[in-house]
Write a protein that holds these residues in place. Structure first.
Motif, PDB file in Angstrom:
ATOM      1  N   GLY A   7     -21.584  87.142  14.317  1.00 28.08           N
ATOM      2  CA  GLY A   7     -22.805  86.977  15.241  1.00 28.08           C
ATOM      3  C   GLY A   7     -22.814  85.268  15.033  1.00 28.08           C
ATOM      4  N   MET A   8     -22.049  84.395  14.334  1.00 26.15           N
ATOM      5  CA  MET A   8     -22.221  83.085  14.118  1.00 26.15           C
ATOM      6  C   MET A   8     -21.111  82.298  14.820  1.00 26.15           C
ATOM      7  SD  MET A   8     -24.890  82.925  12.398  1.00 26.15           S
ATOM      8  CE  MET A   8     -25.025  81.253  11.350  1.00 26.15           C
ATOM      9  N   ASP A   9     -20.321  82.741  15.860  1.00 25.82           N
ATOM     10  CA  ASP A   9     -19.120  82.411  16.426  1.00 25.82           C
ATOM     11  C   ASP A   9     -19.450  81.447  17.596  1.00 25.82           C
ATOM     12  OD1 ASP A   9     -17.592  83.889  14.812  1.00 25.82           O
ATOM     13  OD2 ASP A   9     -17.426  85.516  16.051  1.00 25.82           O
ATOM     14  N   ASP A  10     -20.482  81.575  18.245  1.00 28.12           N
ATOM     15  CA  ASP A  10     -20.759  80.866  19.293  1.00 28.12           C
ATOM     16  C   ASP A  10     -21.396  79.290  18.702  1.00 28.12           C
ATOM     17  OD1 ASP A  10     -21.598  79.680  22.104  1.00 28.12           O
ATOM     18  OD2 ASP A  10     -23.429  80.771  22.008  1.00 28.12           O
ATOM     19  N   CYS A  11     -20.743  78.296  19.286  1.00 27.91           N
ATOM     20  CA  CYS A  11     -20.844  77.068  18.684  1.00 27.91           C
ATOM     21  C   CYS A  11     -20.329  76.021  19.567  1.00 27.91           C
ATOM     22  CB  CYS A  11     -20.291  76.896  17.282  1.00 27.91           C
ATOM     23  SG  CYS A  11     -18.375  77.012  17.205  1.00 27.91           S
ATOM     24  N   LEU A  12     -20.546  74.786  19.331  1.00 33.77           N
ATOM     25  CA  LEU A  12     -20.277  73.749  20.367  1.00 33.77           C
ATOM     26  C   LEU A  12     -18.709  73.742  20.594  1.00 33.77           C
ATOM     27  CD1 LEU A  12     -19.349  70.266  20.841  1.00 33.77           C
ATOM     28  CD2 LEU A  12     -21.016  71.378  22.241  1.00 33.77           C
ATOM     29  N   VAL A  13     -18.073  73.526  19.441  1.00 36.92           N
ATOM     30  CA  VAL A  13     -16.529  73.581  19.514  1.00 36.92           C
ATOM     31  C   VAL A  13     -15.760  74.493  20.347  1.00 36.92           C
ATOM     32  CG1 VAL A  13     -16.039  74.572  17.185  1.00 36.92           C
ATOM     33  CG2 VAL A  13     -14.311  72.723  18.093  1.00 36.92           C
ATOM     34  N   ALA A  14     -16.429  76.120  20.040  1.00 37.70           N
ATOM     35  CA  ALA A  14     -15.813  76.946  20.856  1.00 37.70           C
ATOM     36  C   ALA A  14     -15.822  76.989  22.271  1.00 37.70           C
ATOM     37  CB  ALA A  14     -16.383  78.313  20.246  1.00 37.70           C
ATOM     38  N   ARG A  15     -17.174  76.479  22.535  1.00 38.14           N
ATOM     39  CA  ARG A  15     -17.662  76.302  23.981  1.00 38.14           C
ATOM     40  C   ARG A  15     -16.640  75.044  24.839  1.00 38.14           C
ATOM     41  NH1 ARG A  15     -24.268  76.684  24.627  1.00 38.14           N
ATOM     42  NH2 ARG A  15     -24.223  78.868  23.614  1.00 38.14           N
ATOM     43  N   VAL A  16     -16.472  74.144  23.860  1.00 30.44           N
ATOM     44  CA  VAL A  16     -15.391  72.977  24.526  1.00 30.44           C
ATOM     45  C   VAL A  16     -14.077  73.314  24.663  1.00 30.44           C
ATOM     46  CG1 VAL A  16     -14.676  70.808  24.082  1.00 30.44           C
ATOM     47  CG2 VAL A  16     -17.105  71.155  23.656  1.00 30.44           C
ATOM     48  N   GLN A  17     -13.430  74.359  23.577  1.00 33.20           N
ATOM     49  CA  GLN A  17     -11.903  74.876  23.539  1.00 33.20           C
ATOM     50  C   GLN A  17     -11.845  75.773  24.713  1.00 33.20           C
ATOM     51  OE1 GLN A  17     -11.501  75.866  19.444  1.00 33.20           O
ATOM     52  NE2 GLN A  17     -10.916  73.800  18.721  1.00 33.20           N
ATOM     53  N   ALA A  18     -12.998  76.501  25.220  1.00 32.51           N
ATOM     54  CA  ALA A  18     -12.720  77.524  25.949  1.00 32.51           C
ATOM     55  C   ALA A  18     -12.343  76.607  27.507  1.00 32.51           C
ATOM     56  CB  ALA A  18     -13.975  78.117  26.430  1.00 32.51           C
ATOM     57  N   GLU A  19     -12.829  75.339  27.432  1.00 33.80           N
ATOM     58  CA  GLU A  19     -12.310  74.507  28.797  1.00 33.80           C
ATOM     59  C   GLU A  19     -11.257  73.305  28.242  1.00 33.80           C
ATOM     60  OE1 GLU A  19     -15.327  72.870  31.042  1.00 33.80           O
ATOM     61  OE2 GLU A  19     -16.973  74.342  30.539  1.00 33.80           O
ATOM     62  N   PHE A  20     -11.236  72.915  26.987  1.00 33.96           N
ATOM     63  CA  PHE A  20     -10.237  72.049  26.571  1.00 33.96           C
ATOM     64  C   PHE A  20      -9.561  72.461  25.202  1.00 33.96           C
ATOM     65  CE2 PHE A  20     -13.559  69.758  28.777  1.00 33.96           C
ATOM     66  CZ  PHE A  20     -12.789  68.969  29.719  1.00 33.96           C
TER      67      PHE A  20
END
Length: 217
Positions: free
Chosen positions: A39-52
């Motif tokens: 449950g600790m996967d949601d993070c800034l880098v994951a959100r950014v990499q989804a678009e970049f």
């Protein structure tokens, strides 16, 4: 241990974007990188990499801290950007609201820090084996009625929790700090610490890049 409840993802708040670099305003309560455990996967880098997908993070902010985070685009830019941080060519300025009215208008806090291992992730001052840690501060506004000070913080070194420990060690913890705040923890709904300014030579062009992200408090 309190469960991780990241803020809802309502789209990236991009402060700067080009073919080599991204600057994102990280919301308070969001991890910079994935945490350990389920449950600790949601993070800034994951959100950014989804678009970049080529974005790579070169530094971090505490989960409770909001503000500017830089990501390089591609391995070569990541290497260059990481080098800029390692050689202290990135000037960082934070905005904080602390308990009490600071006596001096400006100053330095030079206290060595090390992980308080039995109580990690807490850090502590240790003059025997702590790593050199230096923070410069400048008072922006005192509010005697609320017994607070609005202060600009410039970390010269980049130790974990450095600003939080240094201000608490002065007797002026940051409001909302659940690790070092003591009574000041309950005086704000979040940690009142925000990464406000970054100034660095662009890792591709070497042109001076100045980024500003206004604090939300």
């Amino acid at each position: 241990m309190v469960a991780y409840c990241p803020p809802p993802h309502s789209g990236l708040d991009l402060v700067y974007q080009d073919d080599y670099l991204l600057a994102v305003n990280k919301p308070a309560g969001l991890l910079s990188v994935p945490g350990r455990g389920a449950g600790m996967d949601d993070c800034l880098v994951a959100r950014v990499q989804a678009e970049f997908p080529d974005a790579l993070i070169a530094h971090r902010l505490d989960m409770s801290t909001s503000g500017l985070l830089l990501l390089a685009r591609g391995a070569e830019m990541h290497r260059r950007l990481s080098k800029l941080f390692e050689t202290r060519q990135v000037e960082k300025r934070y905005l904080a609201v602390v308990a009490g009215c600071l006596a001096n208008d400006a100053g330095e806090i030079d206290l060595p820090l090390i992980c308080d291992w039995p109580n990690r992730p807490r850090q502590m001052v240790d003059f025997a084996i702590g790593k050199p840690s230096l923070t410069q501060y400048r008072v922006l506004e005192r509010n005697p009625a609320q017994d607070t000070t609005r202060v600009e913080l410039a970390p010269v070194t980049g130790r974990s929790h450095q600003l939080r420990v240094h201000m608490a060690s002065l007797g002026h913890p940051i409001l909302g700090d659940d690790l070092y705040g003591g009574a000041a923890t309950e005086r704000a709904e979040r940690l009142l610490l925000h990464a406000m300014d970054l100034c660095l030579p662009h890792p591709s062009t070497a042109a001076l890049l100045s980024l500003h992200c206004p604090p939300p408090f």
